[in-house]
Design a protein around this motif. Structure first.
Motif, short mmCIF file in Angstrom:
data_model
loop_
_atom_site.label_atom_id
_atom_site.label_comp_id
_atom_site.label_asym_id
_atom_site.label_seq_id
_atom_site.Cartn_x
_atom_site.Cartn_y
_atom_site.Cartn_z
N UNK A 1 0.93 -1.27 0.17
CA UNK A 1 -0.04 -0.14 -0.20
C UNK A 1 0.77 1.43 -0.06
N UNK A 2 1.83 1.12 0.89
CA UNK A 2 2.84 2.55 0.87
C UNK A 2 3.53 2.54 -0.25
N UNK A 3 3.98 1.27 -1.10
CA UNK A 3 4.69 1.47 -2.23
C UNK A 3 4.08 2.13 -3.48
N UNK A 4 2.70 1.59 -3.30
CA UNK A 4 1.87 2.18 -4.42
C UNK A 4 1.82 3.64 -4.35
N UNK A 5 1.60 4.32 -3.17
CA UNK A 5 1.64 5.81 -2.89
C UNK A 5 2.90 6.38 -3.15
N UNK A 6 3.90 5.70 -2.85
CA UNK A 6 5.48 6.32 -3.17
C UNK A 6 5.75 6.21 -4.60
N UNK A 7 4.95 5.52 -5.20
CA UNK A 7 5.19 5.28 -6.85
C UNK A 7 4.22 6.42 -7.65
N UNK A 8 3.16 6.97 -6.82
CA UNK A 8 2.37 7.93 -7.35
C UNK A 8 2.95 9.31 -7.57
N UNK A 9 2.44 9.92 -8.69
CA UNK A 9 2.95 11.33 -8.88
C UNK A 9 2.75 12.26 -7.72
N UNK A 10 1.81 11.99 -6.73
CA UNK A 10 1.50 13.00 -5.78
C UNK A 10 2.71 12.74 -4.69
N UNK A 11 3.44 11.65 -4.72
CA UNK A 11 4.53 11.56 -3.55
C UNK A 11 5.70 12.38 -4.07
N UNK A 12 6.42 13.03 -2.90
CA UNK A 12 7.46 13.64 -2.98
C UNK A 12 8.75 12.94 -2.46
N UNK A 13 8.19 11.71 -1.80
CA UNK A 13 9.23 10.79 -0.91
C UNK A 13 10.20 10.29 -1.67
N UNK A 14 11.47 10.30 -1.53
CA UNK A 14 12.64 9.78 -2.29
C UNK A 14 13.51 9.01 -1.13
N UNK A 15 13.14 8.85 0.10
CA UNK A 15 14.06 8.01 0.90
C UNK A 15 13.25 7.12 2.15
N UNK B 1 17.26 16.40 6.92
CA UNK B 1 16.23 15.94 6.06
C UNK B 1 15.38 17.32 5.73
N UNK B 2 14.61 17.25 4.36
CA UNK B 2 13.72 18.25 3.95
C UNK B 2 12.24 18.15 4.59
N UNK B 3 11.79 16.85 4.65
CA UNK B 3 10.54 16.57 5.23
C UNK B 3 10.69 14.97 5.54
N UNK B 4 9.58 15.03 6.57
CA UNK B 4 9.48 13.47 7.23
C UNK B 4 8.03 13.12 7.18
N UNK B 5 7.97 11.92 6.77
CA UNK B 5 6.37 11.42 6.86
C UNK B 5 6.67 10.15 7.70
N UNK B 6 5.66 9.64 7.98
CA UNK B 6 5.80 8.25 8.87
C UNK B 6 4.48 7.00 8.09
N UNK B 7 4.86 5.77 8.21
CA UNK B 7 3.77 4.92 7.82
C UNK B 7 3.96 3.89 8.96
N UNK B 8 2.88 3.26 9.38
CA UNK B 8 2.72 2.28 10.26
C UNK B 8 1.36 1.31 9.88
N UNK B 9 1.57 0.10 10.17
CA UNK B 9 0.49 -0.71 9.53
C UNK B 9 -0.79 -0.51 10.57
N UNK B 10 -0.24 -0.67 11.91
CA UNK B 10 -1.40 -0.52 12.79
C UNK B 10 -1.08 0.48 13.77
N UNK B 11 -2.27 1.27 13.84
CA UNK B 11 -2.26 2.87 14.71
C UNK B 11 -2.78 2.47 16.06
N UNK B 12 -2.42 2.54 16.97
CA UNK B 12 -2.85 2.01 18.33
C UNK B 12 -3.16 3.24 19.29
N UNK B 13 -2.41 4.19 19.04
CA UNK B 13 -2.41 5.44 19.97
C UNK B 13 -3.22 5.43 21.00
N UNK B 14 -2.96 4.81 22.03
CA UNK B 14 -3.47 4.79 23.56
C UNK B 14 -3.62 5.91 24.11
#
Length: 181
Positions: free
Chosen positions: A28-42, A118-131
């Protein structure tokens, strides 16, 4: 079916007639990273464990991308996170992990990446718990992430996330269907 199991020994929590099959939501993340919308490169990992679990899924898709690995040491209640490998200078990084609870390590990893240029930072997690809640990541509260990607593996949490902030919920439905085939 279990997606991005935190530790392998948890697989053996199930016993008797239950057999866990291990899967990943990383496509799912790889699909987003391959999209034209993504600026992520690391790609970045908050620790060596996440690097071992996920690095091999990203290298074939992005063979020329920088891989950044952080490491943490605890000093009482304080986390000291440093970059152990890789150089994020001038790059748009996404930190990848299996789950987030309080998010302290992710935040400190983001701070280390930004401190290293680093110019910008995003995060990806499969499971969001946020207790303790997701507020600390919100842009309106000074959260460090351009985007915070989560899957809807825990809909009681993800259905309450604000859609007008940094949170982006990636739907597991198609991945689960594919894995059932």
């Amino acid at each position: 079916m279990v997606y991005d199991l935190h530790t392998l020994q948890n697989r053996f929590y199930l016993s008797g007639n239950a057999l866990a099959t291990l899967h990943t939501a990383i496509p799912l993340l790889i699909n987003y990273l391959n999209s034209p919308e993504s600026k992520i490169n690391a790609i970045a990992f908050p620790d060596e464990g996440a690097c071992k679990r996920f690095k091999g899924l990203f290298e074939p898709a992005f063979p020329n991308w920088e891989i950044v690995t952080c490491g943490k040491v605890r000093d009482g209640e304080k986390r000291i996170v440093t970059i152990q490998d890789g150089n994020p200078k001038g790059l748009h990084c996404v930190i990848v992990d299996d789950l987030v609870q309080t998010g302290g390590t992710l935040v400190e990893c983001a701070n280390a990446i930004k401190a290293a240029g680093g110019t910008s930072v995003s995060a990806f997690v499969t499971h969001a718990v946020f207790p303790t809640g997701w507020d600390r990541f919100s842009r309106s509260n000074g959260g460090p992430f351009e985007n915070f990607f989560v899957t809807n593996s825990n809909p009681t949490v993800t259905n309450r996330l604000p859609s007008d902030d940094c949170f982006r919920v990636l739907d597991l439905f198609d991945v689960v269907l594919r894995d059932l085939e």
